[in-house]
Write a protein that holds these residues in place. Structure first.
Motif, PDB file in Angstrom:
ATOM      1  N   THR A 171       0.866  -1.191   0.000  1.00 56.27           N
ATOM      2  CA  THR A 171       0.000   0.000   0.000  1.00 56.27           C
ATOM      3  C   THR A 171       0.893   1.229   0.000  1.00 56.27           C
ATOM      4  O   THR A 171       2.023   1.184   0.505  1.00 56.27           O
ATOM      5  N   VAL A 198       6.032  -1.269   7.865  1.00 53.64           N
ATOM      6  CA  VAL A 198       5.173  -0.089   7.762  1.00 53.64           C
ATOM      7  C   VAL A 198       6.117   1.107   7.798  1.00 53.64           C
ATOM      8  O   VAL A 198       6.919   1.249   8.715  1.00 53.64           O
ATOM      9  N   ALA A 248       6.899   0.184  11.974  1.00 53.91           N
ATOM     10  CA  ALA A 248       6.758  -1.130  12.607  1.00 53.91           C
ATOM     11  C   ALA A 248       7.009  -2.215  11.579  1.00 53.91           C
ATOM     12  O   ALA A 248       6.889  -1.983  10.378  1.00 53.91           O
ATOM     13  N   GLU A 283      -6.196  -1.580   7.689  1.00 53.79           N
ATOM     14  CA  GLU A 283      -7.531  -1.448   8.271  1.00 53.79           C
ATOM     15  C   GLU A 283      -7.905   0.020   8.460  1.00 53.79           C
ATOM     16  O   GLU A 283      -9.064   0.379   8.386  1.00 53.79           O
ATOM     17  N   ALA A 340       0.247   5.075   5.702  1.00 51.54           N
ATOM     18  CA  ALA A 340       1.674   4.730   5.577  1.00 51.54           C
ATOM     19  C   ALA A 340       1.885   3.846   4.361  1.00 51.54           C
ATOM     20  O   ALA A 340       0.932   3.317   3.802  1.00 51.54           O
ATOM     21  N   LEU A 393       2.281   5.699  15.102  1.00 51.52           N
ATOM     22  CA  LEU A 393       2.769   6.277  13.853  1.00 51.52           C
ATOM     23  C   LEU A 393       2.972   7.793  13.978  1.00 51.52           C
ATOM     24  O   LEU A 393       3.998   8.341  13.608  1.00 51.52           O
TER      25      LEU A 393
HETATM   26  P1  CMP Z   1      -3.736   2.128   6.300  1.00 57.19           P
HETATM   27  O1  CMP Z   1      -3.580   3.535   6.778  1.00 57.19           O
HETATM   28  O2  CMP Z   1      -4.981   1.761   5.612  1.00 57.19           O
HETATM   29  O3  CMP Z   1      -2.463   1.755   5.396  1.00 57.19           O
HETATM   30  C1  CMP Z   1      -1.209   1.735   6.017  1.00 57.19           C
HETATM   31  C2  CMP Z   1      -1.263   0.739   7.161  1.00 57.19           C
HETATM   32  O4  CMP Z   1      -0.116   0.615   7.965  1.00 57.19           O
HETATM   33  C3  CMP Z   1      -2.298   1.180   8.148  1.00 57.19           C
HETATM   34  O5  CMP Z   1      -3.558   1.172   7.544  1.00 57.19           O
HETATM   35  C4  CMP Z   1      -2.049   0.207   9.269  1.00 57.19           C
HETATM   36  O6  CMP Z   1      -2.629  -1.039   9.017  1.00 57.19           O
HETATM   37  C5  CMP Z   1      -0.559   0.062   9.197  1.00 57.19           C
HETATM   38  N1  CMP Z   1       0.042   0.800  10.325  1.00 57.19           N
HETATM   39  C6  CMP Z   1       0.123   2.111  10.479  1.00 57.19           C
HETATM   40  N2  CMP Z   1       0.736   2.409  11.662  1.00 57.19           N
HETATM   41  C7  CMP Z   1       1.042   1.258  12.250  1.00 57.19           C
HETATM   42  C8  CMP Z   1       1.668   0.904  13.483  1.00 57.19           C
HETATM   43  N3  CMP Z   1       2.116   1.815  14.324  1.00 57.19           N
HETATM   44  N4  CMP Z   1       1.826  -0.436  13.753  1.00 57.19           N
HETATM   45  C9  CMP Z   1       1.377  -1.347  12.905  1.00 57.19           C
HETATM   46  N5  CMP Z   1       0.768  -1.062  11.748  1.00 57.19           N
HETATM   47  C10 CMP Z   1       0.593   0.224  11.407  1.00 57.19           C
END
Ligand code: CMP
Length: 509
Positions: free
Chosen positions: A378, A397, A411, A421, A432, A475
């Protein structure tokens, strides 16, 4: 009459016997040269005896001619004795092999020199001898054109040093072999199947020959290819890894370590017809004489590795797969897929609160989506269409920090886990980048599927908003540099905000 023959004849006899002894012990292969030496020596002795006899009987003119021939045979014998000992016994011992042509050339030049000198001693004019030889050579050259072409070819090959005895070559007709000998008229090439190819030298020079396993005069191992085929439903990265681990894991005889062997996927569904991926193991062969047996060892290693990993070799493409329009079969296949999807969902703590029935509803909305290491799953800022269920493998991420060129690691998630999600559940752009760190197996769940579940069980939104808030604040903390206290406060605020977003997005209010 020449006195020195009294000692020269026995001295030369001693030299011939000594040569025979040396050749027998050091170079038995050169025994046939001994015959020539013995014949020359016998002619020499006969000429000496003839010269003496004729001188005694008062025939001075014929005695003189026999003397010249005695001189000639004496010199020829000496040249042969020296050449045999030097080129067949001594130099090969010192690992300085001189080719047959060069030996013959040296001996030939020596013959001419000693011949002219013997005739000169016998009273003939050097200029006459040279002129006569030139006329004879001219006549011979005209009548033996083709043969001379080959001979000159042989000399050229020797002199320019492009092909050496011991080199492996491939002829234009594709035949390969090792150069055994470069003779006056032809080159002898021995093939791996124990045949001998005689290539006329002129022809060898006229065609494009490939010198195998040599570059810039330096010997290098020859690159070999071993192909194998695997059903294209098996991920190439997995097949490549399984085989590469096995090939590199333990040495294989005659397979060079440096450069080492490698495995590559050459093609998927060749010509759009074959139902297999085509793979190759490339390796460097250190001994060109043993090519097929080495390839066989490599194939055995490939076979064993694939068996261990439960990856079957592809069936021959000629196989005809008949799929009768059988509803039972289709259902069976689908239910197998659903089982796999269900087991992926069951591993997700995110869905712990869902009933089996709700999970089964979700299976109609998920699709298998593998990624290979390095792929971006993504992108930050993109519109979110899916939530990703990470079954196995690792993803990173990463977030973009303003002003910085590089993204920052937030992460690392390892399967089983989920991501994506935040975008899917709130409708907001992706927060991200998510990048596959290893090859990963994922499932993608679309919004419609999630909508179905959340509409039935709205309290899922509350459960999930907490998880989402934790991740999002982590994040933001990295991006904006928040301390622990600021983080906690922010988490509470974010959870409320996210919950509201989810409820709005899915029309739960
Ligand atoms: P989304 O914003 O849809 O796409 C990027 C994804 O990165 C985000 O959803 C989360 O699922 C994942 N993500 C963002 N921040 C964190 C975090 N601190 N720890 C784990 N996963 C994260």
């Amino acid at each position: 009459m020449e006195k020195y023959w009294y000692w020269m004849v026995p001295a030369l006899f001693g030299a011939v016997v000594l040569t025979a002894f040396v050749v027998n012990h050091l170079a038995p292969a050169a025994r046939k040269r001994l015959r020539r030496i013995v014949i020359l020596y016998v002619l020499y002795v006969a000429s000496v005896v003839g010269a003496f006899g004729l001188a005694e009987s008062g025939n001075a003119a014929w005695a003189g001619r026999f003397q010249i021939s005695a001189h000639l045979f004496e010199q020829f014998t000496i040249v042969n004795v020296v050449a045999t000992v030097l080129f067949d016994a001594v130099l090969p011992r010192a690992k300085l092999a001189v080719s047959a042509i060069l030996t013959d050339l040296i001996v030939g030049v020596a013959y001419i020199v000693v011949g002219i000198s013997a005739m000169h001693q016998g009273g003939m004019h050097t200029s006459d001898v040279v002129t006569t030889s030139a006329v004879v050579s001219g006549v011979l050259a005209l009548s033996l054109q083709a043969t001379l072409g080959n001979i000159l070819g042989g000399v050229a090959i020797q002199l320019d040093g492009s092909v050496h005895v011991g080199d492996w070559i491939q002829l234009e007709n594709g035949k390969q072999g090792r150069v055994k000998d470069i003779r006056w008229r032809h080159t002898v090439v021995e093939t791996r199947d124990w045949s001998t190819i005689i290539v006329p030298n002129a022809q060898l020079l006229a065609q494009n020959i490939t010198i195998l396993g040599k570059r810039g005069g330096e010997a290098v191992p020859q690159r070999m290819w071993v192909y194998f085929q695997v059903d294209f439903r098996y991920p190439p990265s997995r097949v490549v890894k399984v085989v590469a681990d096995a090939i590199v894991g333990a040495p294989i005889e005659r397979v060079a370590k440096d450069p080492g062997p490698s495995v590559i996927c050459m093609d998927l569904a060749r010509d759009g017809k074959d139902s297999f991926g085509l793979y190759a193991v490339r390796y460097w062969l250190t001994d060109l004489a043993v090519d097929d047996p080495t390839s066989s060892l490599v194939r055995a290693r490939i076979h064993a590795a694939l068996r261990r990993a439960d990856i079957p070799l592809a069936r021959p493409t000629q196989s005809l797969f008949i799929n009768p329009d059988n509803a039972g079969d289709l259902e069976l296949r689908e239910s197998r897929h659903r089982d796999q999807e269900l087991s992926a969902l069951n591993c997700m703590t995110l869905f712990d609160s869902l009933t089996l029935e709700e999970k089964e509803t979700l299976t109609h909305h998920i699709r298998f989506a593998p990624f290979t290491a390095g792929e971006v799953v993504t992108r930050q800022g993109a519109v979110a269409h899916w939530l990703y269920i990470l079954e196995s493998g690792d993803v990173e991420v990463r977030t973009k920090i303003e002003g910085a060129t590089e993204t920052k690691l937030v992460a690392t998630l390892s399967g089983p886990n989920f991501f994506g999600e935040m975008g899917l559940m709130t409708g907001e752009p992706r927060f991200a980048d998510v990048v596959a760190k290893t090859d990963v197996d994922c499932y993608r769940l679309d919004k419609a599927g999630f909508q179905e579940v959340i509409t039935k069980r709205p309290n899922i939104a509350t459960e999930m908003s907490k998880r989402l808030a934790e991740r999002r604040v982590e994040l933001i903390a990295i991006r904006d540099g928040l301390d622990d206290e600021a983080r906690k406060a922010r988490e509470k605020k974010e959870q409320a905000h996210i919950l509201e977003n989810i409820q709005n997005f899915f029309g739960l209010k």
